[in-house]
Structure formats: C-alpha cells, structure tokens
Design an enzyme around this catalytic site. Structure first.
Site, mmCIF file in Angstrom:
data_model
loop_
_atom_site.group_PDB
_atom_site.id
_atom_site.type_symbol
_atom_site.label_atom_id
_atom_site.label_comp_id
_atom_site.label_asym_id
_atom_site.label_seq_id
_atom_site.Cartn_x
_atom_site.Cartn_y
_atom_site.Cartn_z
ATOM 1 C CE LYS A 23 -30.984 41.919 52.858
ATOM 2 N NZ LYS A 23 -30.268 43.056 53.449
ATOM 3 N NE ARG A 97 -28.544 44.592 47.764
ATOM 4 C CZ ARG A 97 -28.044 43.542 48.387
ATOM 5 N NH1 ARG A 97 -28.635 42.393 48.361
ATOM 6 N NH2 ARG A 97 -26.915 43.629 49.050
ATOM 7 N NE ARG A 133 -22.865 41.300 58.308
ATOM 8 C CZ ARG A 133 -23.747 41.479 57.327
ATOM 9 N NH1 ARG A 133 -25.004 41.066 57.456
ATOM 10 N NH2 ARG A 133 -23.390 42.092 56.221
ATOM 11 N NE ARG A 167 -20.491 40.626 54.066
ATOM 12 C CZ ARG A 167 -21.766 40.675 53.696
ATOM 13 N NH1 ARG A 167 -22.637 39.806 54.209
ATOM 14 N NH2 ARG A 167 -22.195 41.563 52.831
ATOM 15 N NE ARG A 178 -23.002 46.187 52.141
ATOM 16 C CZ ARG A 178 -22.948 45.357 53.189
ATOM 17 N NH1 ARG A 178 -22.089 45.566 54.171
ATOM 18 N NH2 ARG A 178 -23.766 44.339 53.246
HETATM 19 P P1 AMP Z 1 -25.407 41.095 50.739
HETATM 20 O O1 AMP Z 1 -24.699 39.955 51.390
HETATM 21 O O2 AMP Z 1 -26.808 40.766 50.325
HETATM 22 O O3 AMP Z 1 -25.335 42.374 51.556
HETATM 23 O O4 AMP Z 1 -24.622 41.396 49.372
HETATM 24 C C1 AMP Z 1 -23.267 41.782 49.369
HETATM 25 C C2 AMP Z 1 -22.928 42.499 48.058
HETATM 26 O O5 AMP Z 1 -23.182 41.626 46.951
HETATM 27 C C3 AMP Z 1 -23.776 43.734 47.770
HETATM 28 O O6 AMP Z 1 -23.261 44.900 48.408
HETATM 29 C C4 AMP Z 1 -23.688 43.811 46.250
HETATM 30 O O7 AMP Z 1 -22.429 44.309 45.823
HETATM 31 C C5 AMP Z 1 -23.723 42.344 45.848
HETATM 32 N N1 AMP Z 1 -25.130 41.875 45.648
HETATM 33 C C6 AMP Z 1 -25.823 40.949 46.378
HETATM 34 N N2 AMP Z 1 -27.060 40.767 45.895
HETATM 35 C C7 AMP Z 1 -27.184 41.610 44.830
HETATM 36 C C8 AMP Z 1 -28.234 41.900 43.919
HETATM 37 N N3 AMP Z 1 -29.447 41.307 44.000
HETATM 38 N N4 AMP Z 1 -27.983 42.837 42.947
HETATM 39 C C9 AMP Z 1 -26.787 43.435 42.842
HETATM 40 N N5 AMP Z 1 -25.756 43.227 43.678
HETATM 41 C C10 AMP Z 1 -25.929 42.303 44.656
#
Ligand code: AMP
Length: 220
Positions: A23, A97, A133, A167, A178
């Site tokens: 993404k 999400r 990553r 990360r 996840r």
């Molecule tokens: P990402 O970088 O998009 O994979 O986000 C990392 C983490 O941030 C996720 O595993 C969630 O814990 C939190 N997170 C990011 N975006 C959202 C969202 N729209 N709703 C809820 N949690 C989020």
C-alpha cells in the site's frame, strides 16, 4: 447564492490490502501521479508514538500487539485532518480498516465519492515481505530486499544517520496477528465498497512498477 453544504474535493482514493501488500509503495506513486495529499494513519500514529503525544501513548499498546486502534480515536484523527486540509484530492492509506471507519469516512466526505483500490496478495507473500521490510530511522522511508528495494551500502541516503530498523510489529508473531485482524476486520470494508460499486481489485503480486501500471488502469 448560499454556499452548498457539500465541500468540493478532488479525487479521493482509498488504498486497501493486507499489511505488506504494498500500500505504502503504491500510495507514493499515486500521490505523485495524481497530485494528491497522502494520509497514512499508520505513519501518523507512529509519529505520534515517537513524539510521546497523548494519541501516541494511547495507540502504542494496540499497535505493538498488532491489534487496531479504536475506531473513535481514528475517526477523530481523520476528522481533524480533513478540517485542516480542506479541498483537494486525497489518498487514504491504511484507513478505513473497519466497516465502522468506512461509514464514518463516508459521512466526513460529505457527498464526495471515494474509489477503493484493493491490492490482492497471498498471505505467505505478505509474511515474506514484512519479515524483510526495513525502515529508515531518520526519514521513515521503507526499503525491502524482498522487492529489490535496498539503498546502496544498506543505509538510507536521506542525510540523517541512515540506520535501517525493523518495525516492532514486523516480527513473526505480530505479523500473524495483523493478518488475522486484516481478514476478520478489514475484509468487511472490501465488502462495503464492493456493494457501493466503487471497489477496484488489483493483483498486487509483482514488481512495484508492474503493480502500479495495473492500479492506474483500474482507476481509468
Ligand atoms: P500500518 O502502518 O498501516 O500497517 O499500521 C500500523 C498499526 O497502526 C496497525 O497495526 C494498527 O495498530 C494501527 N493503525 C493504523 N491505521 C489504523 C486504522 N485505520 N485503524 C486502526 N488502527 C490503525
């Protein structure tokens, strides 16, 4: 004439897909191609954690466990962002999400429609990509040897200290969690946009440029 309730926005794109589906990589390209603002809720939350802000403190434990930050918190962040960034096209990355977030977004967009692009990638590929990553500690740029994207010498050239790190949530147990969260909570979001006829599904397997060509075609 009175100003309409609706607020003109340019193109609104939502990029969806499992963690590690690509993404962020596709979002970078879309933002350049269509001149959009880029809102990644994950980046925003990581910045809040790094700042030690109230939002960061609240979000950190959810993020470390691979779970989702509560919907009302996320929708509050999006509402503030949209109020501060009126007009213009926008790309949402990592949001919505959940179905509740998708509903909330529709209300916040006040009549502007959004196109959702889903990057489809098999789970095993996601696991391989996320385990490989690495992120630059100074500028946040993402590298991935599994995608052939690594800086020369293994250090970012952003001018900071160049150190790349993994990360916390890209470790194996958290990746599995996840993925489960994606299947159980984010797949209903796909259904939401499918029902509205605004979902474009794109094969996310392949080099970033190949996938981007498919994404652009899907948006025509
Ligand atoms: P990402 O970088 O998009 O994979 O986000 C990392 C983490 O941030 C996720 O595993 C969630 O814990 C939190 N997170 C990011 N975006 C959202 C969202 N729209 N709703 C809820 N949690 C989020």
């Amino acid at each position: 004439m009175e100003r309409a309730e609706e607020e003109e926005r340019g193109m609104v794109i939502i990029i969806l897909g499992a963690p590690g589906a690509g993404k962020g990589t596709q979002a970078e390209r879309l933002v350049k191609e269509y001149g959009l603002r880029h809102l990644s809720t994950g980046d925003l939350l990581r910045a809040a954690v790094a700042d030690g802000s109230q939002l960061g403190k609240l979000a950190q434990s959810y993020m470390n466990s691979g779970g989702l930050v509560p919907d009302d918190v996320i929708l509050g962040v999006i509402r503030d962002y949209l109020e501060q960034n009126k007009g213009g096209g926008i790309l949402f990355d990592g949001f919505p999400r959940t179905a509740v977030q998708a509903d909330g977004l529709a209300r916040l967009l006040k009549g502007n429609s959004a196109t959702a692009v889903m990057l489809a990638v098999p789970d095993q590929l996601v696991i391989d990509r996320l385990s490989a990553r690495r992120v630059c500690r100074s500028c946040g740029r993402v590298y991935n040897p599994a995608l052939g994207i690594m800086p020369p010498g293994g250090r970012c050239e952003c001018g900071g200290d160049g150190e790349l790190y993994q990360r916390d949530d890209d470790r194996p147990e958290t990746i599995r969690r996840r993925l489960e969260v994606f299947h159980s909570q984010t797949e209903p979001v796909l259904e939401y946009y499918r029902r509205q006829g605004t979902l474009r599904e794109v094969d996310g397997v392949g080099a970033p440029d190949e996938v981007f060509a498919r994404v652009k075609k899907a948006l025509v």
